[in-house]
Design a protein around this motif. Sequence first.
Motif, PDB file in Angstrom:
ATOM      1  N   THR A 234      -2.112   3.720   5.457  1.00  0.00           N
ATOM      2  CA  THR A 234      -1.123   4.908   5.340  1.00  0.00           C
ATOM      3  C   THR A 234      -1.733   6.124   4.403  1.00  0.00           C
ATOM      4  N   HIS A 235      -2.665   6.547   4.275  1.00  0.00           N
ATOM      5  CA  HIS A 235      -3.252   7.821   4.049  1.00  0.00           C
ATOM      6  C   HIS A 235      -3.464   8.384   5.079  1.00  0.00           C
ATOM      7  N   ALA A 236      -3.799   7.637   6.263  1.00  0.00           N
ATOM      8  CA  ALA A 236      -4.325   8.520   7.612  1.00  0.00           C
ATOM      9  C   ALA A 236      -2.641   9.251   8.107  1.00  0.00           C
TER      10      ALA A 236
ATOM     11  N   HIS B  52       0.561  -1.179  -0.170  1.00  0.00           N
ATOM     12  CA  HIS B  52      -0.111   0.015  -0.234  1.00  0.00           C
ATOM     13  C   HIS B  52       0.982   1.312   0.200  1.00  0.00           C
ATOM     14  N   PRO B  53       2.029   1.249   0.878  1.00  0.00           N
ATOM     15  CA  PRO B  53       2.615   2.333   1.138  1.00  0.00           C
ATOM     16  C   PRO B  53       4.188   2.527  -0.588  1.00  0.00           C
ATOM     17  N   VAL B  54       3.605   2.049  -1.441  1.00  0.00           N
ATOM     18  CA  VAL B  54       4.039   1.887  -2.665  1.00  0.00           C
ATOM     19  C   VAL B  54       2.799   2.721  -3.352  1.00  0.00           C
TER      20      VAL B  54
ATOM     21  N   LEU C 199       5.242  11.173   1.529  1.00  0.00           N
ATOM     22  CA  LEU C 199       6.060   9.953   0.732  1.00  0.00           C
ATOM     23  C   LEU C 199       5.527   8.895   1.990  1.00  0.00           C
ATOM     24  N   VAL C 200       5.576   7.836   1.912  1.00  0.00           N
ATOM     25  CA  VAL C 200       5.010   6.159   2.678  1.00  0.00           C
ATOM     26  C   VAL C 200       6.256   5.577   2.148  1.00  0.00           C
ATOM     27  N   CYS C 201       7.086   4.746   3.201  1.00  0.00           N
ATOM     28  CA  CYS C 201       7.686   3.702   2.605  1.00  0.00           C
ATOM     29  C   CYS C 201       7.246   2.235   3.750  1.00  0.00           C
TER      30      CYS C 201
ATOM     31  N   ALA D  77       7.452  17.088  -3.075  1.00  0.00           N
ATOM     32  CA  ALA D  77       7.673  16.256  -2.017  1.00  0.00           C
ATOM     33  C   ALA D  77       8.311  16.789  -0.883  1.00  0.00           C
ATOM     34  N   ARG D  78       7.492  17.151   0.705  1.00  0.00           N
ATOM     35  CA  ARG D  78       8.201  18.128   1.365  1.00  0.00           C
ATOM     36  C   ARG D  78       8.686  16.740   2.461  1.00  0.00           C
ATOM     37  N   ALA D  79       7.786  15.800   2.365  1.00  0.00           N
ATOM     38  CA  ALA D  79       8.352  14.766   3.694  1.00  0.00           C
ATOM     39  C   ALA D  79       8.353  12.610   3.592  1.00  0.00           C
ATOM     40  N   VAL D  80       9.092  12.527   3.557  1.00  0.00           N
ATOM     41  CA  VAL D  80       9.445  10.677   4.397  1.00  0.00           C
ATOM     42  C   VAL D  80       8.759  10.064   5.126  1.00  0.00           C
ATOM     43  N   LEU D  81       7.900   9.527   5.403  1.00  0.00           N
ATOM     44  CA  LEU D  81       7.369   8.388   6.371  1.00  0.00           C
ATOM     45  C   LEU D  81       8.288   7.683   6.093  1.00  0.00           C
TER      46      LEU D  81
END
Lengths: 388, 388
Positions: B86-88, B50-52, B105-107, B64-68
């Motif tokens: 992931t969205h939340a 899902h994060p991908v 962005l999320v990993c 993008a401002r950030a990567v979580l």
Amino acid sequence: MTVTAPQGFRAAGVTAGLKASGRPDVALVVNDGPLDAVAAVYTSNRCKAHPVLWSERASADGHARAVLLNSGGANCFTGPEGFQTTHASAELVGELLGCGAADVLVCSTGLIGLPLDREKIGAGVRDAAAALAVEGGAAAATAIMTTDTVSKQALAGGEGVDGGRFTLAGMAKGAGMLAPGLATMLVVLTTDAVVEADELDTALRAATRVTFDRLDSDGCMSTNDTVILMASGASGVRPAPGALAETLTAVCAELARMLVGDAEGADHDIAVEVVGAASEDDAVAVGRSVARNNLFKAAVFGKDPNWGRVLAAVGTTAASFDPDRLDVSLNGVMVCRSGAPGDDASLVDLAPREVRVLVDLKAGPHTATVWTNDLTHAYVHENSAYSS
Amino acid sequence: MTVTAPQGFRAAGVTAGLKASGRPDVALVVNDGPLDAVAAVYTSNRCKAHPVLWSERASADGHARAVLLNSGGANCFTGPEGFQTTHASAELVGELLGCGAADVLVCSTGLIGLPLDREKIGAGVRDAAAALAVEGGAAAATAIMTTDTVSKQALAGGEGVDGGRFTLAGMAKGAGMLAPGLATMLVVLTTDAVVEADELDTALRAATRVTFDRLDSDGCMSTNDTVILMASGASGVRPAPGALAETLTAVCAELARMLVGDAEGADHDIAVEVVGAASEDDAVAVGRSVARNNLFKAAVFGKDPNWGRVLAAVGTTAASFDPDRLDVSLNGVMVCRSGAPGDDASLVDLAPREVRVLVDLKAGPHTATVWTNDLTHAYVHENSAYSS
């Protein structure tokens, strides 16, 4: 049970000293006719051993009188000398049997890059020719073993077109480097049915495609894989429609199952069954990808129902599927349903040797089953010390 | 050495309780600008986490401002709930940083099929946002570790077009399921150079193609592989021609080499160098085939110079070559020359951790090196008991 069970065949297995262990290492299987029909399939590895290069030519005309097999050396990447050794061995067999060298197929198995001792194999050929007997099938099956722990033989009978029965039998070796391209390992099949070479060829390709070709123990394709089918016609029985294919596929499937069951160091035999595929090719591709996934294979060894590794392997293929609709079952427990966690994975019992993985792609009506083994400490141990 | 070494970045690594071990598991990397340029490459596995799926969309506009990032769960095959988590998480980061969720962005990394606890990750996000600091890079690199035994960071400087210097840094995690399709593992790269998103994208694709994409530890492609490159422009330095590509490739190569060096259970790091190839694709295909051959990898573990297994692997590819002309060297000893036994294989010393395999196809001017590891008891042990 042996390759001499069908009428018209003799065989022998002797010790020529090719193996350091002093175990039997040369086998000879002879078709006494009246027919000398043959069909064969070979490895699709482009680095083919010398006996494969020889036998491809020798079997091309659909006729062969004998198969000479040795363990204790693959005779692959042994230079021009290696090919000459194969050629000289075939000539010697022809001389002793009263046929041409081109009617003698040769198979070798063992370490790649190890020169084969021409004198030793010559002496072995003479001993084997002298020992040929209708009771010799079991000795031949023993002489082709390398890391196999048991010899592998199978037998089936089929119905004739005008009544009567024919017999079909086979022997196989192979415990490592077990991932067929076209065929795999060394397999000799014999039948006393009255069948011509082109019919044999069609039946053999159809049977290997759904048996040996669906076996992928360790993802490593051999340089020496050969499957040979010889018909003597000695029963006088012409097979009823479909009877040859059915009998042949049954014997090949039984031998393939034995190979999985004796694969180097394996603790589990794993059947990866893919259903709901858009094509048979898709089903085979998905089955093979799961069968080659080291992480999943190590998990099965650890009796860990880590189904995420199955799905990660499915995702590397080009098969038709929607990830959100995939189902995966392990030994009957549907651990993943429609791409989300399904039933409790702790219910999966991975203690039995046989493991069933079921992947439903929900993309069509096609299915295929690929057999593999788990990845174990014993596999690593055995294969980290093979040539030394 | 850390992702906060370039100007304009802050980071944090905190413990949210996602890992049973109680080790740090949530990281946040923030680009404070003035630029917010981003490029990213993702796994080509069709079963994407899902994060991908989220980050592919969020990075598509080049901003993008950030990567979580979180360890302790891959958030893959976790159903619609998983995507909502992931969205939340992205929305919460956006709220705390004052930007939109689409700029976050999320990993995720960890076990596939394990639902991610939304409350725990939410608390982790709040803690990480509160802890953001220009000294936070090392803590972030630690929080993304799973089976890694060391955190992986690299740094390089490059020249500006009008003089001046820019800095580029990266952190990586990944020790298993390490066989990139497009990119691999989780990698965050930062630079203070003044570069727009399209230039970043070109440079990132070129660099990953010859670094992470040439890494094949265990043949298993992950569902979560992500490499993200962010530029802040805070140095005010626009890179000289070629300087970005050079710096980026150096950092990626250093991180890739660290990943090989820390791969699960490995005893040896193996460089498979293919020369004389008709094309770069041929060279990569041959290198990858050798790198995926379990029998060869087990032989290296056993310090057994079993070069026949290298050739058997070469033979399974469609690359241009003549088997009778192949040369193979192991750690400088040419054990196979023109398809026949060469120098004495017992001269090969496989004791050092680094092993060099050289395959000469003699078919053209192209080369490539693929890195892999040996197949060891420790690999089997670690991967037979990961989820349990």
